[in-house]
Design an enzyme around this catalytic site. Structure first.
Site, PDB file in Angstrom:
ATOM      1  N   GLU A   1      21.192   6.781 -22.613  1.00 14.24           N
ATOM      2  CA  GLU A   1      21.279   5.328 -22.480  1.00 14.24           C
ATOM      3  C   GLU A   1      19.955   4.735 -22.017  1.00 14.24           C
ATOM      4  O   GLU A   1      19.552   3.669 -22.472  1.00 14.24           O
ATOM      5  CB  GLU A   1      22.405   4.919 -21.536  1.00 14.24           C
ATOM      6  CG  GLU A   1      22.579   3.419 -21.508  1.00 14.24           C
ATOM      7  CD  GLU A   1      23.943   2.951 -21.046  1.00 14.24           C
ATOM      8  OE1 GLU A   1      24.083   1.721 -20.899  1.00 14.24           O
ATOM      9  OE2 GLU A   1      24.850   3.762 -20.844  1.00 14.24           O
TER      10      GLU A   1
ATOM     11  N   ALA B   1      26.631  16.788 -19.689  1.00 10.71           N
ATOM     12  CA  ALA B   1      26.966  15.574 -20.445  1.00 10.71           C
ATOM     13  C   ALA B   1      26.847  14.331 -19.564  1.00 10.71           C
ATOM     14  O   ALA B   1      26.384  13.278 -20.022  1.00 10.71           O
ATOM     15  CB  ALA B   1      28.365  15.687 -21.034  1.00 10.71           C
TER      16      ALA B   1
ATOM     17  N   GLY C   1      23.234  13.703 -19.414  1.00 14.84           N
ATOM     18  CA  GLY C   1      22.756  13.324 -20.738  1.00 14.84           C
ATOM     19  C   GLY C   1      23.147  11.912 -21.127  1.00 14.84           C
ATOM     20  O   GLY C   1      22.392  11.210 -21.798  1.00 14.84           O
ATOM     21  N   ASP C   2      24.332  11.488 -20.707  1.00 17.73           N
ATOM     22  CA  ASP C   2      24.787  10.131 -20.983  1.00 17.73           C
ATOM     23  C   ASP C   2      23.806   9.112 -20.395  1.00 17.73           C
ATOM     24  O   ASP C   2      23.395   8.166 -21.066  1.00 17.73           O
ATOM     25  CB  ASP C   2      26.188   9.938 -20.392  1.00 17.73           C
ATOM     26  CG  ASP C   2      26.707   8.513 -20.543  1.00 17.73           C
ATOM     27  OD1 ASP C   2      26.763   8.014 -21.677  1.00 17.73           O
ATOM     28  OD2 ASP C   2      27.065   7.911 -19.515  1.00 17.73           O
ATOM     29  N   ALA C   3      23.399   9.343 -19.158  1.00 14.38           N
ATOM     30  CA  ALA C   3      22.462   8.427 -18.492  1.00 14.38           C
ATOM     31  C   ALA C   3      21.083   8.465 -19.137  1.00 14.38           C
ATOM     32  O   ALA C   3      20.457   7.423 -19.350  1.00 14.38           O
ATOM     33  CB  ALA C   3      22.365   8.775 -17.008  1.00 14.38           C
TER      34      ALA C   3
END
Length: 174
Positions: A58, A50, A53-55
């Site tokens: 975005e 996660a 994945g967040d980076a």
């Protein structure tokens, strides 16, 4: 470069095929340049997936927003924030799963993708949702874990497809 990657980038609004080729090889370039050892993706915790994945998510959203219009940094930030918040990510994964993110009926996700999403959604997080319900926060964490998994396994074309399709299915415009 694979045709599916080119097609995904064009569908996301990317007009520079050379840039998309470099982006798709970014993971490989990073691993080579920094002498990263091959890792067993199954050994990564869902929260690590996660985090990555967040980076990646975005970066996709910011790229599309910047490529669509040259705006002030403040306007870019406001637009991007609408898509990277937990509530929006929860809408996207719910639309992709086709059934509220639970087991069962259809959807856009493969069985393996559903399993990664569920691992992320069910992970024990030591942080709390600031501006989201706990349900949305957990779904968003699952979505980010899926994006991180796909990125780290070299499936950027699938990331782009799912992000684009999820935005469409959730009735959002970017």
């Amino acid at each position: 470069m694979e045709e599916s990657v080119k097609k995904s980038m064009e569908q996301m609004g990317g007009s520079n095929v050379a840039a998309s080729n470099e982006t798709c090889g970014l993971l490989t370039q990073i691993k080579q340049e920094f002498h990263c050892k091959e890792q067993d993706i199954r050994a990564y915790s869902p929260l690590t997936l996660a985090y990555m994945g967040d980076a990646v998510y975005e970066l996709v959203i910011r790229t599309v927003i910047v490529e669509r219009a040259n705006r002030s940094a403040n306007d870019l930030h406001k637009k991007a924030t609408r898509y990277v918040k937990a509530e929006t990510q929860a809408k996207i994964i719910t639309a992709l799963a086709g059934d509220g993110g639970e087991e069962g009926s259809g959807g856009e996700l493969t069985e393996d993708e559903k399993a990664v999403y569920k691992r992320g959604r069910n992970a024990k997080s030591y942080t709390t949702a600031k501006n989201a319900t706990m349900s949305d926060y957990r779904k968003a964490t699952g979505f980010e874990a899926l994006v991180g998994f796909l990125y780290l396994t070299g499936q950027m074309d699938r990331v782009l497809h799912l992000v684009k399709r999820g935005i469409e299915l959730a009735g959002l415009e970017i």
